[in-house]
Design an enzyme around this catalytic site. Structure first.
Site, PDB file in Angstrom:
ATOM      1  N   LYS A  88      35.757  42.406  49.522  1.00 32.39           N
ATOM      2  CA  LYS A  88      37.130  42.906  49.465  1.00 32.39           C
ATOM      3  C   LYS A  88      37.064  44.327  48.974  1.00 32.39           C
ATOM      4  CE  LYS A  88      41.076  40.916  50.412  1.00 32.39           C
ATOM      5  NZ  LYS A  88      41.262  39.774  51.323  1.00 32.39           N
TER       6      LYS A  88
HETATM    7  P1  NAD Z   1      51.533  43.003  53.992  1.00 27.63           P
HETATM    8  O1  NAD Z   1      51.307  44.232  53.214  1.00 27.63           O
HETATM    9  O2  NAD Z   1      51.589  43.049  55.467  1.00 27.63           O
HETATM   10  O3  NAD Z   1      52.875  42.290  53.473  1.00 27.63           O
HETATM   11  C1  NAD Z   1      53.083  41.950  52.133  1.00 27.63           C
HETATM   12  C2  NAD Z   1      54.526  41.488  52.004  1.00 27.63           C
HETATM   13  O4  NAD Z   1      54.727  40.964  50.688  1.00 27.63           O
HETATM   14  C3  NAD Z   1      55.544  42.616  52.184  1.00 27.63           C
HETATM   15  O5  NAD Z   1      56.690  42.102  52.817  1.00 27.63           O
HETATM   16  C4  NAD Z   1      55.872  43.001  50.737  1.00 27.63           C
HETATM   17  O6  NAD Z   1      57.136  43.619  50.613  1.00 27.63           O
HETATM   18  C5  NAD Z   1      55.854  41.625  50.101  1.00 27.63           C
HETATM   19  N1  NAD Z   1      55.699  41.634  48.656  1.00 27.63           N
HETATM   20  C6  NAD Z   1      54.910  42.419  47.894  1.00 27.63           C
HETATM   21  N2  NAD Z   1      55.074  42.099  46.597  1.00 27.63           N
HETATM   22  C7  NAD Z   1      55.980  41.083  46.579  1.00 27.63           C
HETATM   23  C8  NAD Z   1      56.557  40.310  45.541  1.00 27.63           C
HETATM   24  N3  NAD Z   1      56.230  40.527  44.261  1.00 27.63           N
HETATM   25  N4  NAD Z   1      57.439  39.345  45.873  1.00 27.63           N
HETATM   26  C9  NAD Z   1      57.773  39.116  47.150  1.00 27.63           C
HETATM   27  N5  NAD Z   1      57.248  39.803  48.187  1.00 27.63           N
HETATM   28  C10 NAD Z   1      56.364  40.774  47.883  1.00 27.63           C
HETATM   29  O7  NAD Z   1      50.396  41.975  53.492  1.00 27.63           O
HETATM   30  P2  NAD Z   1      49.808  40.725  54.274  1.00 27.63           P
HETATM   31  O8  NAD Z   1      48.656  41.183  55.074  1.00 27.63           O
HETATM   32  O9  NAD Z   1      50.917  39.955  54.890  1.00 27.63           O
HETATM   33  O10 NAD Z   1      49.190  39.891  53.043  1.00 27.63           O
HETATM   34  C11 NAD Z   1      49.979  39.015  52.270  1.00 27.63           C
HETATM   35  C12 NAD Z   1      49.076  38.047  51.531  1.00 27.63           C
HETATM   36  O11 NAD Z   1      48.289  37.315  52.485  1.00 27.63           O
HETATM   37  C13 NAD Z   1      48.070  38.684  50.580  1.00 27.63           C
HETATM   38  O12 NAD Z   1      47.851  37.819  49.488  1.00 27.63           O
HETATM   39  C14 NAD Z   1      46.811  38.783  51.416  1.00 27.63           C
HETATM   40  O13 NAD Z   1      45.644  38.835  50.633  1.00 27.63           O
HETATM   41  C15 NAD Z   1      46.914  37.482  52.178  1.00 27.63           C
HETATM   42  N6  NAD Z   1      46.137  37.443  53.430  1.00 27.63           N
HETATM   43  C16 NAD Z   1      46.343  38.361  54.418  1.00 27.63           C
HETATM   44  C17 NAD Z   1      45.607  38.266  55.588  1.00 27.63           C
HETATM   45  C18 NAD Z   1      45.817  39.194  56.755  1.00 27.63           C
HETATM   46  O14 NAD Z   1      45.205  38.966  57.812  1.00 27.63           O
HETATM   47  N7  NAD Z   1      46.653  40.195  56.661  1.00 27.63           N
HETATM   48  C19 NAD Z   1      44.647  37.248  55.737  1.00 27.63           C
HETATM   49  C20 NAD Z   1      44.478  36.334  54.703  1.00 27.63           C
HETATM   50  C21 NAD Z   1      45.241  36.429  53.564  1.00 27.63           C
END
Ligand code: NAD
Length: 420
Positions: A107
């Site tokens: 990461k």
């Molecule tokens: P992103 O940046 O696309 O979206 C994050 C979202 O969460 C946004 O809408 C943001 O406004 C919101 N957010 C941030 N802080 C917040 C809070 N305190 N309360 C409510 N909403 C909040 O990120 P993503 O890629 O969708 O990732 C989200 C989660 O999924 C993370 O934990 C990430 O590690 C995990 N994840 C992502 C992927 C991927 O392929 N993108 C894969 C596995 C896991």
């Protein structure tokens, strides 16, 4: 004091210790399974639009090198620390091993708020980060992907910076790229789609009728928005709650998720979306629903609210949304809340990233249908194994999933020796 000193890293270690005790892992193996193999911290000076120079801290952690190169996302978030990065890398290791991918976990990221940077500043900080990382990453060493705060555009800048340095196009250095530069059809949607595939499997097991079910989704980014859209328009579940970093919204009659997505595409967030009532973001998590999908930040399900959850399925789209203290409470509620643990639930992203990496290395392309079919087959296999072991050993789904991952890494370390 360890360089990883941080509450999130402590949480990942506490989870690991539960698994190590359950698997009766000898002391000689514990630390080398738990601690990252490598960690890099970089300082990134950037010319800001106002003429000043600002420095940002960047990190990359490669958890283990036993099974192949490391693989993991890149997070841009103000509070990012080395410890949090290490925790996320450790979770990636168990996630990749559970899905049987030939990777160790990694990461990385930058401590910055991407919403407060102009496009020019974001490009500068992204390119500078990759430039500093060039000695430590590579298609056979460590492959980056997107995570919170990064997207296809950031992956393009990473790939371009690395390629310019090599003197030829190296699109397999990152995954989650736009399709136009070697990205895989369906990668953007993969994590959210995978989350919903597993929710459907859980509903099946629990004999829940999707048409009579409701869902609340926290986070409306890559994972949350695709999961919400898929739940609403593919599975036929009524999505009653959505939120992002600016607002939490609830409408018992169902939210028009497609409209919410269009609103976010135009305005950047949900703040001014008016077709639902504003609710307290913390309270939204304990409002009645059949499916709760935390898809934003870590540690949102904790000792203070785990007993109050009113969902039937907790589908962990985010990494680390549930603390070990909350797990103890949810373990007591095993016949009442069906947990789909993060390393299983959100594995769709890294699984399709793996396809993208293979496609890049082989200069070979698959259609979106082929990609999604292969994704669901891997998720199905992992889901079946996790449920089977949990039943046979009377352990939680999280313990079962992590144990499968940890065991695979341990077996590989035993086969290879002390070096990797
Ligand atoms: P992103 O940046 O696309 O979206 C994050 C979202 O969460 C946004 O809408 C943001 O406004 C919101 N957010 C941030 N802080 C917040 C809070 N305190 N309360 C409510 N909403 C909040 O990120 P993503 O890629 O969708 O990732 C989200 C989660 O999924 C993370 O934990 C990430 O590690 C995990 N994840 C992502 C992927 C991927 O392929 N993108 C894969 C596995 C896991």
């Amino acid at each position: 004091m360890s360089i990883y000193n941080d509450d999130v890293f402590q949480m990942a270690c506490d989870q690991f210790k539960v698994i190590a005790d359950y698997l009766e892992i000898p002391n000689n193996d514990r630390d080398r399974l738990m601690y990252p193999k490598r960690a890099v911290a970089v300082t990134l000076p950037i010319h800001m639009d106002d003429g000043t120079v600002q420095t940002f801290q960047g990190y990359r952690v490669q958890h283990h090198l036993t099974l192949g190169p490391t693989k993991g996302g890149t997070r841009f978030a103000p509070s990012l620390s080395m410890g949090e990065t290490a925790a996320l890398a450790m979770w990636m290791s168990w996630k990749c091993a559970l899905a049987n991918l030939p990777y160790g976990g990694a990461k990385g990221g930058i401590a910055c708020d991407p919403t407060k940077l102009s496009t020019k500043e974001l490009e500068a900080v992204s390119r500078r980060y990759m430039q500093e990382m060039i000695p430590f990453v590579g298609p056979h060493t460590d492959i980056m992907g997107p995570d919170m705060g990064t997207n296809e555009q950031v992956m393009s800048w990473f790939m371009d910076t690395y390629s310019v340095y090599q003197g030829y196009c190296v699109n397999e250095i990152v995954t989650g790229k736009p399709v136009s530069i070697g990205g895989t059809e369906g990668r953007r949607e993969a994590t959210g789609r995978g989350v919903v595939y597993l929710i459907e499997r859980a509903m099946d097991m629990l004999k829940l009728d999707p048409a009579k079910c409701t869902a609340i989704v926290q986070g409306f980014g890559n994972v949350g928005s695709v999961a919400a859209l898929s739940l609403a328009y593919k599975t036929g579940v009524k999505v009653v709650g959505i939120s992002d970093a600016t607002v939490a919204l609830y409408n018992p009659n169902g939210i028009d998720v497609a409209k919410a997505e269009q609103h976010v595409m135009k305005k950047g967030n949900l703040r001014a979306f008016t077709e639902a009532d504003r609710v307290d973001p913390n309270e939204m998590l304990t409002m009645p629903c059949d499916v709760l999908v935390p898809s934003a930040v870590d540690r949102v399900i904790h000792a203070g609210n785990a007993a109050k959850l009113k969902c039937r399925i907790l589908a962990e789209g985010a990494n680390g949304p549930t603390t070990p203290e909350a797990d103890l409470i949810l373990n007591e509620r095993w016949d009442d809340v069906f947990v789909i643990p993060d390393i299983l639930c959100n594995a769709g992203g890294v699984i399709v990233s793996y396809f993208e990496w293979v496609q890049g290395l082989q200069a070979f392309m698959w259609s979106e249908t082929e990609v999604t079919d292969k994704l669901f087959r891997i998720l199905e296999h992992s889901f079946t194994q996790v449920i089977k072991r949990a039943k046979a050993h009377k352990v939680s789904h999280r313990t079962s999933a992590m144990a499968i991952g940890v065991e695979r890494v341990m077996k590989a370390k035993h086969a290879r020796g002390l070096f990797p």
